[in-house]
Design an enzyme around this catalytic site. Structure first.
Site, PDB file in Angstrom:
ATOM      1  CG  HIS A 369      -2.007  -0.949   1.221  1.00 17.15           C
ATOM      2  ND1 HIS A 369      -3.257  -0.690   0.689  1.00 17.15           N
ATOM      3  CD2 HIS A 369      -2.047  -2.214   1.665  1.00 17.15           C
ATOM      4  CE1 HIS A 369      -4.016  -1.757   0.843  1.00 17.15           C
ATOM      5  NE2 HIS A 369      -3.303  -2.702   1.424  1.00 17.15           N
ATOM      6  CE  LYS A 560      -6.154  14.204  -0.082  1.00 21.85           C
ATOM      7  NZ  LYS A 560      -6.309  12.982  -0.834  1.00 21.85           N
ATOM      8  NE  ARG A 561      -3.508  10.462   9.873  1.00 22.35           N
ATOM      9  CZ  ARG A 561      -3.215   9.560  10.817  1.00 22.35           C
ATOM     10  NH1 ARG A 561      -4.057   8.578  11.078  1.00 22.35           N
ATOM     11  NH2 ARG A 561      -2.101   9.659  11.515  1.00 22.35           N
ATOM     12  CE  LYS A 566      -2.296  11.052   2.831  1.00 25.93           C
ATOM     13  NZ  LYS A 566      -2.978  10.176   1.853  1.00 25.93           N
ATOM     14  CB  THR A 668     -10.024   5.180  -1.385  1.00 23.33           C
ATOM     15  OG1 THR A 668      -9.540   5.556  -0.101  1.00 23.33           O
ATOM     16  CG2 THR A 668      -9.337   3.918  -1.836  1.00 23.33           C
ATOM     17  CE  LYS A 672     -13.906   6.337   0.617  1.00 26.08           C
ATOM     18  NZ  LYS A 672     -13.022   6.471   1.800  1.00 26.08           N
TER      19      LYS A 672
HETATM   20  C1  26W Z   1       4.103   1.183   9.858  1.00 23.64           C
HETATM   21  C2  26W Z   1       3.436   2.483   9.723  1.00 23.64           C
HETATM   22  C3  26W Z   1       2.464   2.453   8.623  1.00 23.64           C
HETATM   23  C4  26W Z   1       1.125   2.604   8.893  1.00 23.64           C
HETATM   24  C5  26W Z   1       0.227   2.577   7.871  1.00 23.64           C
HETATM   25  C6  26W Z   1       2.897   2.278   7.334  1.00 23.64           C
HETATM   26  C7  26W Z   1       2.008   2.245   6.319  1.00 23.64           C
HETATM   27  C8  26W Z   1       0.667   2.384   6.588  1.00 23.64           C
HETATM   28  C9  26W Z   1      -0.330   2.298   5.470  1.00 23.64           C
HETATM   29  C10 26W Z   1       0.189   1.406   4.398  1.00 23.64           C
HETATM   30  C11 26W Z   1      -0.669   3.633   4.961  1.00 23.64           C
HETATM   31  C12 26W Z   1      -1.897   3.656   4.101  1.00 23.64           C
HETATM   32  O1  26W Z   1      -2.992   3.734   4.601  1.00 23.64           O
HETATM   33  N1  26W Z   1      -1.705   3.629   2.783  1.00 23.64           N
HETATM   34  C13 26W Z   1      -2.780   3.992   1.893  1.00 23.64           C
HETATM   35  O2  26W Z   1      -3.470   2.841   1.448  1.00 23.64           O
HETATM   36  C14 26W Z   1      -4.612   3.205   0.691  1.00 23.64           C
HETATM   37  C15 26W Z   1      -5.362   1.946   0.359  1.00 23.64           C
HETATM   38  O3  26W Z   1      -4.651   1.171  -0.536  1.00 23.64           O
HETATM   39  C16 26W Z   1      -4.214   3.986  -0.544  1.00 23.64           C
HETATM   40  O4  26W Z   1      -5.366   4.410  -1.206  1.00 23.64           O
HETATM   41  C17 26W Z   1      -3.372   5.205  -0.148  1.00 23.64           C
HETATM   42  O5  26W Z   1      -2.882   5.849  -1.300  1.00 23.64           O
HETATM   43  C18 26W Z   1      -2.226   4.777   0.740  1.00 23.64           C
HETATM   44  O6  26W Z   1      -1.521   5.909   1.223  1.00 23.64           O
END
Ligand code: 26W
Length: 847
Positions: A369, A560-561, A566, A668, A672
């Site tokens: 992701h 968004k975050r 971003k 995503t 929406k």
């Molecule tokens: C270990 C810390 C950490 C925490 C969360 C690393 C990575 C994450 C996630 C992978 C971050 C995340 O939410 N990624 C998002 O995933 C979505 C679903 O696929 C995508 O639409 C977003 O672009 C992506 O940033």
């Protein structure tokens, strides 16, 4: 006949779906479940009673589903995810059951307002952002498509923190989402399992002369499953979301207790239960905390034991695990499952290593992701060995065998070996979880076309060289049930009146709306529905922030975050540019705009927190300026979450998707917004590219450097100063900030945001600024032609069908999981009646 009265016959009368039965059941729950006479019921009592009323109607389908799965054993998806950002259950269940209007009528008959009751639900915020929300959309689609599936995760006692904005700055508060109880879960203590942690291993030869390993743990905790029903849309399938809570093995440590140390005895219990206390609030930065590794291992170990129990219930040996389960790793967070399954098969079930490895590889698949290097999980070897001594040995064994194969394939290529190794040797040695996931899976997928390409060509390039056939791309999607039918009833009604209701489960049918884009009468209704949504959002904004916003202004939204990549700050630079333009030429003809921001910053991410302060500070100046009244407004909506999203997406005119190209894996929110008739302004990043392609370049405001252009610019030596000197507007904007214009004259406040950073400008703000402002000018001109805008809005919705999570799940089913639907028939029997007349009540197997 209405949907509800048709199914009346099929139902046990106690749980019938008519308005009158629902009303009676609801009053029963107010009285018997909440223990209140109706006249003394609080808002929460009303919510709990209605939730139980609806839950009763799910349970019958839930039991029918697990019996169908027992009767027709079939390959089942096990979706492993440390996060499920489910959002409120009640409204969604009403939609999926098809009883929204019946319940609305039942409440009305009692003088109650359904919306107000729905608003009582505290949402389970068990996720950070995109990844957790994707897992929730996928659960909805799996059930709707009647696919046997289990979601496995963690029942955090505290979900993602609640964000308050005080003096323009983020303040975090704990999210005690369980404080009123949770009517949507059933605790299943009978399926509790034990999980070991720490300690050491002992190697020995058993009495049959075989080499064996024994893991002697330092502690053991208990995992207790809590099940929530996930109902599909207008089907009888109710899948299970199974979340694990950690408990102490013994409530008291008796030896300690007997020594007279009562508090010491209790503290051990507290330590075990800390494991599932809180969700880590970091999005895209890995912190390497021991407790987090323990959380990951804990839920994965619980889930695999649970799967082995289900396998045994089907009478299948562990060597056929992969025939029963398709296990999907939602990012690397659950990747330790690969080592755990090997441990279970080899150490506990005596399978030879090679056979166990085949089973494992055929069972697992991995979704990546993120490409951000700081988000790729790595665990320092000593830490990993301390928490999971046996798993470290297994990881090293997997690595030895894997590198052996690499050596044969790429003879003499030592640097390749170092790049591929599961252990990174830069400085302190680390276990690379993405490498473990790649080696232990038969399929690896990215979440949008560009992301998958960059994954193949960059982060996972060596793995792609090794096994190109493992790689695939599945573009994300979102569920049209929650994100259109539930959140936007006005637009949904209009769409259904125009093209029928088939779109809810076959979103490509929205395309039938295309001709309506040229129908002035339809466009007027479209605009009216969207305008009502804007009025409703304006009320919410006033209630949460005290700021009055004008529903006829353009709602320009970025939710968004908060993250540098971003580029919320790029959006703010544009606002300042508009501010500066209006101040310099007060008669300038611009479309009035309301900028709405929302999103949480990780509590330890200072730069992101400063971005929030920057937004609110600019908002203060702009909103207070009488000259700008009715022209520009800026609002930061606190605590953006699923419930807020449901009110924001339907009311947006413009959506900001402006990440630096190559950084946002998919996104995503963009989908929406498009579905709800907002237009996107965005870079050619993530799923924006495919979305732009689908809705047509005329209906998507694309701007900025593409991913290859970013790459080329960096290779040529990026010089932000050159952009600064070339663009007078940019200089004016940055000048205002540097003078302290937005910080009460104190230039120091935002220095950390721009000064040093702009010298390097890692996210190429300056390079994209000109194109962004220019594109926003086109947005403004388009908005000033309402007919034209509404036409684009209809087309954006009509062409968004590809971005349904149903389509994404179908692709996973065909390309990765090889699973088929198992339709569920409602069992015609009253609650409490045993399945076979002669069998009586006895402890049984279960799903
Ligand atoms: C270990 C810390 C950490 C925490 C969360 C690393 C990575 C994450 C996630 C992978 C971050 C995340 O939410 N990624 C998002 O995933 C979505 C679903 O696929 C995508 O639409 C977003 O672009 C992506 O940033």
């Amino acid at each position: 006949m209405t949907e509800a009265s048709r199914s009346e016959h099929a139902d046990d009368t106690r749980t019938a779906l008519s308005s009158a039965t629902i009303r009676r059941a609801f009053l029963d729950h107010v009285f018997h479940t909440q223990g209140k006479p109706p006249e003394h019921a609080s808002q929460n009592d009303l919510y709990q009673a209605l939730a139980h009323t609806v839950r009763d109607r799910l349970v019958q389908r839930w039991i029918s589903t697990s019996e169908a799965y027992l009767d027709q054993p079939s390959r089942t998806v096990a979706y492993l995810s440390a996060e499920f950002l489910i959002g409120p259950h009640l409204g969604n269940n009403l939609i999926n059951l098809g009883i929204y209007s019946e319940v609305e009528a039942a409440m009305q008959a009692l003088g109650l307002d359904l919306e107000q009751i729905l608003a009582q639900e505290i949402e389970p915020g068990l996720g950070n952002g995109g990844l957790g929300r994707l897992a929730a959309c996928f659960m909805d689609s799996l059930a709707t498509l009647e696919i046997p599936a289990l979601g496995y995760g963690i029942r955090y006692e505290y979900g993602i923190f609640q964000q308050a904005i005080i003096d323009g700055m983020q303040v975090e508060k704990t999210d005690s989402w369980l404080r009123n109880g949770n009517p949507w879960e059933i605790q299943r203590s009978e399926w509790a399992v034990q999980v070991r942690l720490g300690g050491h291993t002992e190697h020995y030869t058993d009495d049959r002369g075989r080499y064996r390993v024994r893991w002697v743990p330092a502690k053991t905790v208990v995992g207790v499953p809590f099940d929530s029903p996930i109902l599909g849309y207008r089907v009888n399938t109710v899948n299970t979301l199974r979340l694990w809570r950690a408990e102490a093995t013994e409530a008291f440590d008796f030896p300690t207790f007997n020594r007279g140390d009562y508090l010491g005895a209790v503290s051990k219990k507290v330590t075990s239960e800390n494991l599932t206390k809180v969700l880590y609030p970091n999005d895209e930065t890995e912190q390497g905390k021991e407790l987090r590794l323990e959380q990951q291992y804990f839920f994965v170990a619980c889930s695999l034991q649970d799967m082995l129990r289900l396998l045994a219930a089907d009478g299948m040996p562990v060597s056929r695990f992969h025939e029963k389960f398709a296990v999907q790793l939602n990012d690397t967070h659950p990747a330790v499952a690969i080592a755990e399954l090997m441990r279970l098969l080899v150490d506990e079930h005596d399978l030879p290593w090679d056979e166990a490895w085949d089973v494992t590889r055929q069972a697992f698949a991995y979704t990546n992701h993120t490409l951000l290097p700081e988000a790729l999980e790595q665990w320092p070897l000593p830490l990993f060995g301390r928490v999971l001594p046996r798993h470290l040995e297994i990881v090293l064994e997997i690595n030895t065998r894997f590198l052996e194969a690499v050596r044969i394939r790429f003879y003499g290529d030592d640097s390749r070996l170092a790049r591929l190794s599961l252990i990174s040797e830069h400085g302190e040695r680390h276990v690379r979880m993405a490498h473990l996931a790649c080696v232990g899976s038969h399929a690896i997928n990215g979440v949008a076309a560009l992301h998958s390409r960059l994954m193949r060509e960059d982060v996972l390039r060596d793995f792609h060289d090794m096994w190109p056939e493992k790689f695939t791309s599945i573009t994300n999607g979102v569920t049209p049930r929650r994100w259109l039918a539930l959140s936007n009833p006005r637009l949904s009604r209009l769409v259904t009146d125009a093209i029928g209701e088939g779109w809810v489960t076959d979103l490509e049918r929205l395309r039938a709306l295309e001709p309506f884009a040229d129908d002035a009468g339809f466009r007027e209704q479209w605009q009216a529905a969207r305008r009502d949504n804007k009025v409703a959002l304006a009320e919410l904004v006033r209630d949460c922030t005290g700021v009055a916003i004008d529903p006829s202004s353009m709602f320009d939204v970025m939710v968004k975050r908060i993250h540098e990549y971003k580029r919320q700050h790029l959006a703010v630079l544009h606002i300042i540019a508009l501010y500066h333009r209006i101040k310099s030429a007060p008669n300038l003809d611009l479309a009035p705009r309301t900028f709405l921001f929302g999103g949480k910053a990780a509590p330890g991410y200072e730069y992101a927190k400063l971005m929030i302060r920057f937004i609110t500070s600019v908002a203060d100046v702009v909103n207070r300026d009488p000259q700008l009244r009715d022209r520009l407004k800026v609002v930061f909506l606190p605590n953006f979450n699923v419930s807020c999203g449901q009110r924001i997406y339907p009311a947006a005119d413009l959506s900001e998707q402006i990440s630096l190209a190559g950084k946002e894996a998919s996104g995503t929110g963009n989908m929406k917004f498009a579905m709800n008739g907002a237009l996107n302004i965005g870079t050619m990043d993530g799923a924006n590219i495919e979305l732009c392609d689908a809705v047509g370049a005329d209906n998507f405001f694309a701007f900025g450097l593409t991913a290859p252009a970013v790459y080329a610019l960096r290779a040529a030596g990026y010089d932000p100063a050159a952009y600064y000197h070339r663009n007078p507007e940019l200089r004016a904007v940055l000048g205002l900030i540097q003078q302290g214009f937005f910080s009460h004259g104190d230039p120091a406040v935002f220095r950390g945001l721009f000064d040093e950073h702009l010298r390097h400008d890692p996210y190429l703000l300056l390079a994209d600024f000109g194109a962004y402002v220019e594109c926003q000018q086109r947005v403004c001109e388009a908005y000033m032609q309402p007919q034209h805008w509404q036409r684009m809005s209809v087309l954006s919705c009509a062409r968004s069908g590809h971005f349904s999570s149903d389509r994404a799940i179908r692709e996973y089913c065909e390309r990765i999981w090889r699973v088929k639907p198992v339709p569920v028939h409602l069992l015609h029997r009253a609650s409490g009646t045993p399945r076979h007349a002669d069998s009586g009540i006895r402890a049984g197997k279960g799903h």
